[in-house]
Scaffold this motif. Structure first.
Motif, mmCIF file in Angstrom:
data_model
loop_
_atom_site.group_PDB
_atom_site.id
_atom_site.type_symbol
_atom_site.label_atom_id
_atom_site.label_comp_id
_atom_site.label_asym_id
_atom_site.label_seq_id
_atom_site.Cartn_x
_atom_site.Cartn_y
_atom_site.Cartn_z
ATOM 1 N N ALA A 102 30.757 -2.652 40.188
ATOM 2 C CA ALA A 102 29.303 -2.582 40.052
ATOM 3 C C ALA A 102 28.862 -2.382 38.607
ATOM 4 N N ARG A 130 24.913 -2.782 39.520
ATOM 5 C CA ARG A 130 24.719 -3.632 40.692
ATOM 6 C C ARG A 130 24.504 -2.763 41.932
ATOM 7 N N GLY A 181 21.219 -0.738 42.875
ATOM 8 C CA GLY A 181 21.521 -0.903 41.465
ATOM 9 C C GLY A 181 20.316 -0.583 40.596
ATOM 10 N N LYS A 189 20.748 -5.761 39.275
ATOM 11 C CA LYS A 189 20.579 -5.018 40.521
ATOM 12 C C LYS A 189 20.461 -5.921 41.754
#
Length: 509
Positions: A490, A342, A291, A297
């Motif tokens: 994400a 992410r 990420g 992340k």
């Protein structure tokens, strides 16, 4: 480079990035590598029985391929010993009298080798439970035992392969109880599924131990399906077999039984060469697209399927297909330059066929204890796990596992794929795949709803679980949807909503 910003949704709607989906579709439909990946996993590295060198070679290939595609932190992550490994070297099953026939069949995994050819006239018994033990006690020593008289099955009036009908999907969509008794494979929980499995395993092991105590030379059983041979293994960590087991095609098995009923002189012969290895290390294959968001992340979106298979086919649909789709999904995202907020982590599990060895090992190592519910810091960082493990059929929707908060989210994510038949959201649980340990620990874990094709009817755990049984366009569709789901998970501002945390598990009496 793919822009990381989502398109702006209307008030209250889930954000969907149409530009990203378009790029995912172009890469996944026009430049697909999913069938090439499946061929490597099944043709080159199949079968992939847990604990075998072949499975480790498959894992090493997958790790290296993910690295070549640009993923980071690719590794074989250990989860501890699985016990004994078993490698099949060669075998034969023949009938020599009243005429020669090359019998179609396979040994059960973890069967001990036969020192020389085992030959003789088999003995037919019907042992279904301990209630049948007394009638055979003291009569089986040294016998080649054929256990059971299979009932006739449909010879093919119904097609083996099918897709879900609109009516069937509507019925699932309309369910309100996640564990509805009328639904197929809708366990109340991981622990309910585990309890049923342990009961079945205990009953089976009790019969196996009876035959061992009686000193049989070999156990022969019929395949549960017509035409193909569906075979598993002795569960070596529960009980180590003292005799080899074989599963024969229903047709050849039935012929031998009928000839014996007619007092014909039948002789069969078996050979089996196999090697055991002690304390084999269990592993999962993991790799990441890191990420980029400074805040997000450290959070993770996971996807995967199980890499191990049984040993009669090449493990193409169970579950080379799911692994190929998961690998293809991250290849697509890497190819289009996706920069997720992410971290996206792909995981290929092993030991699934032996009761979720790999996924349980991973969940307990990273997220918490399944029994005590003692959680680890990473538990708070997992947004979701998406699994594929019901053959090569196209995705038709998602089992929500009772998580109704996700209905509007997944509905928005499926909308760009409605024209490809993916639109069904059902609150129903589904079991039998590696999402279950995640769900048991209160993590969002999901198995996609897939067209059944001929998975249960023909290829599941059979000698025809091979590349030719996979449907290329279905796997391309599944790869694209998997990539889109993982990407959107994400990119969201918030992690996906969770169900209430389960209570600690107590053993039932």
């Amino acid at each position: 480079m793919l822009a990381c910003a989502l398109s702006v949704p209307l008030l209250g709607e889930e954000a969907v990035n149409d530009a990203a989906i378009a790029q995912i579709k172009i890469e996944g439909f026009q430049h697909s590598a999913v069938m090439d990946t499946l061929s490597w996993l099944s043709d080159v590295h199949g079968p992939r029985l847990t604990g075998t060198p072949a499975l480790r070679r498959a894992g090493e290939w997958a790790r290296d391929q993910l690295t070549r595609w640009g993923l980071t932190n690719a590794a074989l992550e250990s989860y501890g010993s699985i016990g004994r490994g078993w490698t099949l070297e060669r075998f034969s099953i023949e009938m020599s009298e009243p005429q020669y026939v090359r019998i179609i069949g396979y040994p059960r995994a973890w069967s001990p080798a036969i020192a020389s050819t085992l030959a003789g006239t088999p003995m037919v018994v019907e042992v279904k439970s301990k209630d049948d033990f007394d009638k055979y006690r003291g009569k089986l020593r040294g016998a080649i035992v054929m256990n059971g008289r299979p009932e006739p099955l449909d010879i093919g009036f119904q097609p083996e392969a099918k897709r879900f009908t609109d009516e069937e999907l509507k019925k699932q969509e309309g369910a309100i109880d996640p564990a509805a008794p009328s639904a197929d494979n809708a366990p109340k929980s991981f622990w309910d599924e585990e309890q049923e499995w342990q009961k079945l395993l205990a009953k089976q092991t009790e019969i196996y131990k009876f035959f061992a105590a009686e000193g049989i030379a070999a156990l022969v059983e019929p395949s549960s399906i017509m035409e193909d041979v569906r075979v598993g293994g002795f569960y070596d960590r529960i009980w180590r077999p003292t005799y080899p087991g074989f599963v024969l095609s229903r047709e050849h098995y039935g012929r031998i039984v009928r000839m014996l009923d007619r007092k014909q002189q039948v002789k069969v012969a078996f050979t089996l060469a196999a090697q055991f290895a002690e304390n084999v290390d269990g592993f999962n294959v993991v790799a990441e697209i890191p990420g980029i968001d400074p805040v997000l992340k450290s959070e993770v979106v996971m996807l995967g399927g199980h890499l191990d298979s049984w040993h009669a086919g090449t493990g193409a649909t169970d579950n080379g297909a799911g692994c190929a789709v998961a690998m293809e999904a991250v290849r697509i995202l890497q190819s289009i330059g996706a920069r997720p907020r992410r971290t996206i982590r792909v995981a290929l599990w092993t030991g699934e066929e032996q009761d979720y060895f790999g996924s349980i090992g991973y969940v307990e190592k990273h997220f918490g204890d399944l029994k005590t519910m003692a959680l680890k810091p990473e538990h708070a960082k997992l947004s979701a796990y998406f699994n594929l493990d019901n053959g090569s059929g196209r995705i038709r929707g998602v089992n929500l596992q009772g998580n109704e908060a996700l209905r509007p989210v997944f509905d928005a994510w499926l909308r760009p794929f409605n024209y490809l038949g993916a639109s069904t959201l059902t609150t129903l649980n589904t079991g039998g795949t590696d999402h279950m340990p995640f769900d048991a620990l209160g993590l969002p874990g999901f198995q996609f709803l897939q067209d059944p094709l001929n998975y249960d009817a023909k290829v599941h755990h059979s000698n025809l679980d091979v590349y030719e049984e996979a449907v290329p366009d279905d796997l391309k569709q599944a790869s694209v949807i998997m990539a889109s789901f993982v990407y959107h998970a994400a990119m969201r501002d918030a992690m996906l909503p969770r169900k209430p945390l389960p209570k600690p598990h107590t053993e039932s009496k």
